[in-house]
Design an enzyme around this catalytic site. Structure first.
Site, PDB file in Angstrom:
ATOM      1  N   THR A 292      10.556   1.592   1.779  1.00 40.43           N
ATOM      2  CA  THR A 292      10.949   2.653   0.868  1.00 40.43           C
ATOM      3  C   THR A 292      10.580   2.284  -0.547  1.00 40.43           C
ATOM      4  O   THR A 292      11.286   1.545  -1.216  1.00 40.43           O
ATOM      5  CB  THR A 292      12.464   2.908   0.966  1.00 40.43           C
ATOM      6  OG1 THR A 292      12.775   3.258   2.292  1.00 40.43           O
ATOM      7  CG2 THR A 292      12.871   4.042   0.039  1.00 40.43           C
ATOM      8  N   GLY A 293       9.444   2.786  -1.009  1.00 32.71           N
ATOM      9  CA  GLY A 293       9.029   2.563  -2.381  1.00 32.71           C
ATOM     10  C   GLY A 293       8.741   1.121  -2.695  1.00 32.71           C
ATOM     11  O   GLY A 293       8.761   0.726  -3.853  1.00 32.71           O
ATOM     12  N   CYS A 294       8.463   0.285  -1.707  1.00 34.50           N
ATOM     13  CA  CYS A 294       8.228  -1.130  -1.981  1.00 34.50           C
ATOM     14  C   CYS A 294       6.869  -1.307  -2.618  1.00 34.50           C
ATOM     15  O   CYS A 294       5.852  -0.979  -2.030  1.00 34.50           O
ATOM     16  CB  CYS A 294       8.308  -1.934  -0.688  1.00 34.50           C
ATOM     17  SG  CYS A 294       8.027  -3.694  -0.929  1.00 34.50           S
ATOM     18  N   GLY A 295       6.854  -1.854  -3.821  1.00 34.44           N
ATOM     19  CA  GLY A 295       5.604  -1.997  -4.539  1.00 34.44           C
ATOM     20  C   GLY A 295       4.824  -3.234  -4.168  1.00 34.44           C
ATOM     21  O   GLY A 295       3.711  -3.439  -4.631  1.00 34.44           O
TER      22      GLY A 295
ATOM     23  N   CYS B  56       4.991  -4.679  -0.689  1.00 34.08           N
ATOM     24  CA  CYS B  56       4.744  -4.779   0.740  1.00 34.08           C
ATOM     25  C   CYS B  56       3.280  -4.559   1.069  1.00 34.08           C
ATOM     26  O   CYS B  56       2.679  -3.579   0.662  1.00 34.08           O
ATOM     27  CB  CYS B  56       5.581  -3.744   1.476  1.00 34.08           C
ATOM     28  SG  CYS B  56       7.339  -3.821   1.118  1.00 34.08           S
TER      29      CYS B  56
END
Length: 281
Positions: free
Chosen positions: A116-119, A121
């Site tokens: 979720t919105g991981c910048g 990963c």
């Protein structure tokens, strides 16, 4: 009101689910409204680039903001079109960009599988995490009482959060502490990208205002703000040490633990004033 707080008339932003609610000794079978989370596949000129999990609303804003904050394009003018297609397993966002920018993108293309919105990963090389940026160069200041005004008013611009209790928001605040624009998403980075995308489309001046976010100030939030030339980032929760170092290096004013009557200024306090034009001592 539409530009300030996106209407929830768009489909699939929420879902009603059966739950068992416990209150003390009481057990109640009822319905609950929860926020939807959908795989969003962004592609450039027909080539898949990233899959993010996000709230399925304001996706044109999201695609444009993501393209800007990730440095895929340098300006909104380099985006020719954005097409959105709902698929069985998610949503496809097809972005058509300038051929020169696509050639640069293609040379360093990566396939990300984001949470979720991981910048971070899926980043293949550590060097790709830290993008080359310029120092923030703005003389914009925000009076302390005007900042408090924005903090007190922000709850009125979070309809999805009020319904579900599961989303973040990002706001654009003017010099008088008025919230001029707001975007929501299940992911804090996504909400910020949506805000920046909406601002770019509406020709906002990124150097003359402040960003307020309902989340912590991670390095990605700081990096995206610096990339867009924003001078002040205010977060409801705390910053990380990396975020503070980055904000200090690139001349961003970073404020954390922000409530209506208390805040902590971590870097470059000269942009937060006691009153209009009077710096804090």
């Amino acid at each position: 009101m539409d530009s300030l707080s996106p209407l929830l008339e768009q489909t699939h932003t929420t879902e009603s689910v059966a739950v068992i609610r416990l209150r003390g000794q009481q057990v109640e079978k009822t319905e609950d409204i929860v926020a939807e989370e959908t795989p969003i596949g962004i592609e450039y000129n027909g080539v898949p680039f990233v899959v993010m999990l996000a709230s399925p609303q304001d996706l044109e804003d999201f695609a444009i903001g993501f393209s800007l904050t990730e440095g895929i394009v340098k300006s909104v003018d380099q985006i020719k079109s954005v097409a959105i297609e709902e698929l069985e397993a998610g949503i496809r966002v097809a972005v058509n960009i300038d051929e020169k920018r696509f050639a640069i993108l293609d040379s360093r293309r990566q396939n990300l599988a984001g949470r979720t919105g991981c910048g971070l990963c899926g980043t293949e090389r550590i060097a790709q995490v830290f993008k080359p940026m310029s120092e923030v160069n703005t003389t914009f200041t925000l009076a302390h009482d005007h900042l408090q005004r924005a903090l007190e008013e922000m709850r009125h611009f979070q309809p999805l959060q009020q319904i579900t209790g599961a989303t973040h928001a990002a706001f654009w605040v003017n010099a008088r502490g008025q919230i001029m624009l707001a975007r929501e998403d299940v992911g804090r980075h996504n909400a910020l990208d949506k805000l920046f995308g909406a601002m770019a489309q509406q020709a906002y001046d990124f150097e003359h205002g402040a960003v307020l976010v309902t989340s912590r100030a991670s390095y990605e939030m700081v990096q995206k703000s610096i990339q867009m030339g924003v001078g002040i980032l205010v977060a409801v929760s705390g910053p990380t040490a990396l975020a503070i170092r980055m904000a200090d290096e690139y001349q961003l004013t970073l404020v954390g633990f922000s409530r209506s009557h208390s805040q902590v200024i971590y870097t470059h306090p000269q942009r937060i004033t006691e009153e209009q034009g009077v710096k804090l001592s």
